[in-house]
Scaffold this active site. Structure first.
Site, PDB file in Angstrom:
ATOM      1  N   HIS A  14      17.048  23.730  16.411  1.00 22.40           N
ATOM      2  CA  HIS A  14      17.247  23.751  17.877  1.00 22.40           C
ATOM      3  C   HIS A  14      18.595  23.111  18.181  1.00 22.40           C
ATOM      4  O   HIS A  14      18.732  21.888  18.162  1.00 22.40           O
ATOM      5  CB  HIS A  14      16.127  22.976  18.581  1.00 22.40           C
ATOM      6  CG  HIS A  14      16.189  23.058  20.078  1.00 22.40           C
ATOM      7  ND1 HIS A  14      15.083  23.324  20.846  1.00 22.40           N
ATOM      8  CD2 HIS A  14      17.218  22.897  20.954  1.00 22.40           C
ATOM      9  CE1 HIS A  14      15.428  23.333  22.118  1.00 22.40           C
ATOM     10  NE2 HIS A  14      16.717  23.072  22.214  1.00 22.40           N
ATOM     11  N   HIS A  16      22.375  23.507  20.746  1.00 28.58           N
ATOM     12  CA  HIS A  16      23.178  24.168  21.778  1.00 28.58           C
ATOM     13  C   HIS A  16      24.633  24.138  21.327  1.00 28.58           C
ATOM     14  O   HIS A  16      25.199  23.055  21.164  1.00 28.58           O
ATOM     15  CB  HIS A  16      23.034  23.451  23.123  1.00 28.58           C
ATOM     16  CG  HIS A  16      21.630  23.467  23.632  1.00 28.58           C
ATOM     17  ND1 HIS A  16      21.152  24.452  24.462  1.00 28.58           N
ATOM     18  CD2 HIS A  16      20.575  22.644  23.388  1.00 28.58           C
ATOM     19  CE1 HIS A  16      19.869  24.230  24.729  1.00 28.58           C
ATOM     20  NE2 HIS A  16      19.495  23.137  24.076  1.00 28.58           N
ATOM     21  N   LYS A 100      13.250  32.303  23.328  1.00 29.10           N
ATOM     22  CA  LYS A 100      13.135  30.979  23.920  1.00 29.10           C
ATOM     23  C   LYS A 100      12.589  31.119  25.333  1.00 29.10           C
ATOM     24  O   LYS A 100      13.154  31.832  26.165  1.00 29.10           O
ATOM     25  CB  LYS A 100      14.508  30.293  23.954  1.00 29.10           C
ATOM     26  CG  LYS A 100      14.523  28.916  24.630  1.00 29.10           C
ATOM     27  CD  LYS A 100      13.782  27.872  23.824  1.00 29.10           C
ATOM     28  CE  LYS A 100      13.664  26.535  24.550  1.00 29.10           C
ATOM     29  NZ  LYS A 100      14.895  25.748  24.522  1.00 29.10           N
ATOM     30  N   HIS A 137      10.215  25.604  25.867  1.00 32.80           N
ATOM     31  CA  HIS A 137      10.567  24.356  26.557  1.00 32.80           C
ATOM     32  C   HIS A 137       9.333  23.995  27.378  1.00 32.80           C
ATOM     33  O   HIS A 137       9.046  24.632  28.390  1.00 32.80           O
ATOM     34  CB  HIS A 137      11.798  24.543  27.455  1.00 32.80           C
ATOM     35  CG  HIS A 137      12.207  23.274  28.149  1.00 32.80           C
ATOM     36  ND1 HIS A 137      13.369  22.604  27.852  1.00 32.80           N
ATOM     37  CD2 HIS A 137      11.581  22.538  29.097  1.00 32.80           C
ATOM     38  CE1 HIS A 137      13.451  21.504  28.594  1.00 32.80           C
ATOM     39  NE2 HIS A 137      12.379  21.441  29.361  1.00 32.80           N
ATOM     40  N   HIS A 175      11.356  20.204  21.021  1.00 35.25           N
ATOM     41  CA  HIS A 175      11.669  18.817  21.394  1.00 35.25           C
ATOM     42  C   HIS A 175      10.482  18.112  22.042  1.00 35.25           C
ATOM     43  O   HIS A 175      10.563  17.703  23.201  1.00 35.25           O
ATOM     44  CB  HIS A 175      12.914  18.738  22.284  1.00 35.25           C
ATOM     45  CG  HIS A 175      13.018  19.789  23.361  1.00 35.25           C
ATOM     46  ND1 HIS A 175      12.027  20.016  24.285  1.00 35.25           N
ATOM     47  CD2 HIS A 175      14.004  20.673  23.659  1.00 35.25           C
ATOM     48  CE1 HIS A 175      12.404  20.979  25.101  1.00 35.25           C
ATOM     49  NE2 HIS A 175      13.598  21.397  24.738  1.00 35.25           N
ATOM     50  N   ASP A 248      18.247  19.471  19.251  1.00 32.99           N
ATOM     51  CA  ASP A 248      18.531  19.695  20.676  1.00 32.99           C
ATOM     52  C   ASP A 248      19.873  19.079  21.053  1.00 32.99           C
ATOM     53  O   ASP A 248      20.091  18.694  22.209  1.00 32.99           O
ATOM     54  CB  ASP A 248      17.421  19.162  21.588  1.00 32.99           C
ATOM     55  CG  ASP A 248      17.499  19.754  22.989  1.00 32.99           C
ATOM     56  OD1 ASP A 248      18.166  20.792  23.166  1.00 32.99           O
ATOM     57  OD2 ASP A 248      16.911  19.169  23.920  1.00 32.99           O
TER      58      ASP A 248
HETATM   59  O1  DOR Z   1      18.656  17.885  27.880  1.00 37.94           O
HETATM   60  C1  DOR Z   1      18.700  19.088  27.734  1.00 37.94           C
HETATM   61  N1  DOR Z   1      19.882  19.744  27.651  1.00 37.94           N
HETATM   62  N2  DOR Z   1      17.568  19.766  27.677  1.00 37.94           N
HETATM   63  C2  DOR Z   1      17.539  21.114  27.677  1.00 37.94           C
HETATM   64  O2  DOR Z   1      16.473  21.669  27.660  1.00 37.94           O
HETATM   65  C3  DOR Z   1      18.802  21.887  27.762  1.00 37.94           C
HETATM   66  C4  DOR Z   1      19.946  21.111  27.278  1.00 37.94           C
HETATM   67  C5  DOR Z   1      21.286  21.721  27.614  1.00 37.94           C
HETATM   68  O3  DOR Z   1      21.455  22.928  27.451  1.00 37.94           O
HETATM   69  O4  DOR Z   1      22.173  20.976  28.030  1.00 37.94           O
HETATM   70 ZN    ZN Z   2      17.521  22.509  24.013  1.00 39.38          ZN
END
Ligand code: DOR
Ligand code: ZN
Length: 344
Positions: A14, A16, A100, A137, A175, A248
């Site tokens: 997971h 980004h 997702k 989520h 998460h 995450d």
């Molecule tokens: O804290 C977070 N940031 N939780 C999420 O679900 C998305 C993520 C983000 O993309 O910044």
């Molecule tokens: Zn995330």
């Protein structure tokens, strides 16, 4: 005292990575530590089709340093309008691995998310049939619901229903942050698993307010009480194959975190495996880290283990307090903190 440990090259299930110029900043950090990573699709516009995921994957690959072996695993963004046919395309693809599910409004770039569970039932049925993984989520989105209760209420109100109505659907509760979510996953069949982040293993909600407000500890789902952190540590180090690594890691520019309305997301890609080592070491469970980081996730997704290994040494060091980020900077979770393990 154990002073070093060799792990299989781990996977991050997971992460980004964002897009555009941000990729050059964050992809090398993830690729240095991980052989593969499941890349979240919450871009603007969201990555909703296999064809968009293919293009996004190519853009990511262009930022992988040539001396590193790294394979991005792609997740598609589920919307009310996702056609049932897209599921078969994911099943046939060799790089798309999951959908997702963002409840609309739950978090960053979730506006296109699912507005009601019932709307995606035909797609979930197809996912169950094709063996495609649903990553969730898990938070209710009613803005009047206390932010600390949102995950537990989602477990009760939505996850229990999905599990009952699609008993063979492969699902990853992403998460997890609560005892309730950990218990739900542990009590479910082998088709239901969870990722756990380093911040939820190392910090509790009081940490956010220690000596002042600490925006770099703010993410969604938000950190919970100490009893929940203890439950997550227990789950992560239990040896159960249902719990595996997903950072995450979510980069935001410093200006968007240290602001009057700061963005949610903790950045950990620069020292992820070290942070997990810190957590596992705190409960004398370093012998469980290899399975959690390098084996259980791959097994759940039906992937072979990565080739290669990483070595961690016990060594006190201080990660940088800022990283370049497309003309701005990222402040990581570790700001102001020493780590006691280091990847060599
Ligand atoms: O804290 C977070 N940031 N939780 C999420 O679900 C998305 C993520 C983000 O993309 O910044
Ligand atoms: Zn995330």
């Amino acid at each position: 005292m154990q002073d070093s440990i060799i792990l299989g090259r781990p996977d991050d299930f997971h992460v980004h990575l964002r897009d555009g110029a941000a990729l050059a900043a964050v992809v090398p950090l993830t690729a240095r530590q991980f052989g593969r990573a499941l890349v979240m699709p919450n871009l603007k516009p969201p990555v909703t089709t296999v064809s968009m995921a293919a293009d996004y994957r190519e853009r990511i690959l262009r930022s992988v340093p040539t001396d590193l072996q790294f394979s991005p695993l792609m997740a598609l963004y589920l919307t009310d309008a996702t056609p049932v046919d897209e599921v078969a395309r994911v099943a046939e693809s060799d790089f798309a691995h999951a959908f997702k599910y963002y409840p609309a409004g739950a978090t960053t770039n979730s506006d296109s998310g699912v507005t009601a569970l019932a709307k995606v039932y035909p797609v979930l049925e197809a996912m169950q049939r094709h063996g495609v993984v649903l990553c969730v989520h898990g938070e209710v989105t009613d803005p009047t619901t206390d932010v600390f209760d949102r995950e537990a209420l989602f477990v009760e109100g939505s996850l229990q229903h999905i599990a009952r109505d699609f008993p063979a659907l492969k699902m990853v509760v992403e998460h997890i942050t609560t005892l309730e979510a950990a218990e739900f996953v542990a009590a479910s069949g082998a088709n239901i698993a969870a990722t756990i982040t380093p911040q939820h293993l190392l910090y509790n909600r009081t940490s956010i307010f220690t000596g002042g407000i600490r925006p770099h500890l703010y993410c969604l789902p938000i950190l919970k009480r100490e009893k929940h952190r203890q439950a997550l540590l227990q789950a992560a180090t239990s040896g159960s194959a249902k719990f595996f690594l997903g950072t995450d890691s979510a980069p935001h520019a410093k200006n968007n975190k240290e602001a009057c309305c700061g963005a949610a997301g903790c950045f950990t890609s620069h020292a992820a495996i070290e942070l997990y080592a810190e957590a596992f070491d705190s409960v004398a469970a370093m012998n469980k880290l290899d399975d959690f980081a390098s084996r259980f996730g791959a097994a759940f997704y039906g992937l072979p283990r990565n080739v290669g290994q990483v070595t961690l040494k016990r060594e006190s060091w201080t990660p940088p307090n800022e990283f370049a980020f497309a003309g701005e900077t990222i402040v990581p979770l570790t700001v102001g903190r020493n780590l006691s393990w280091r990847m060599v």
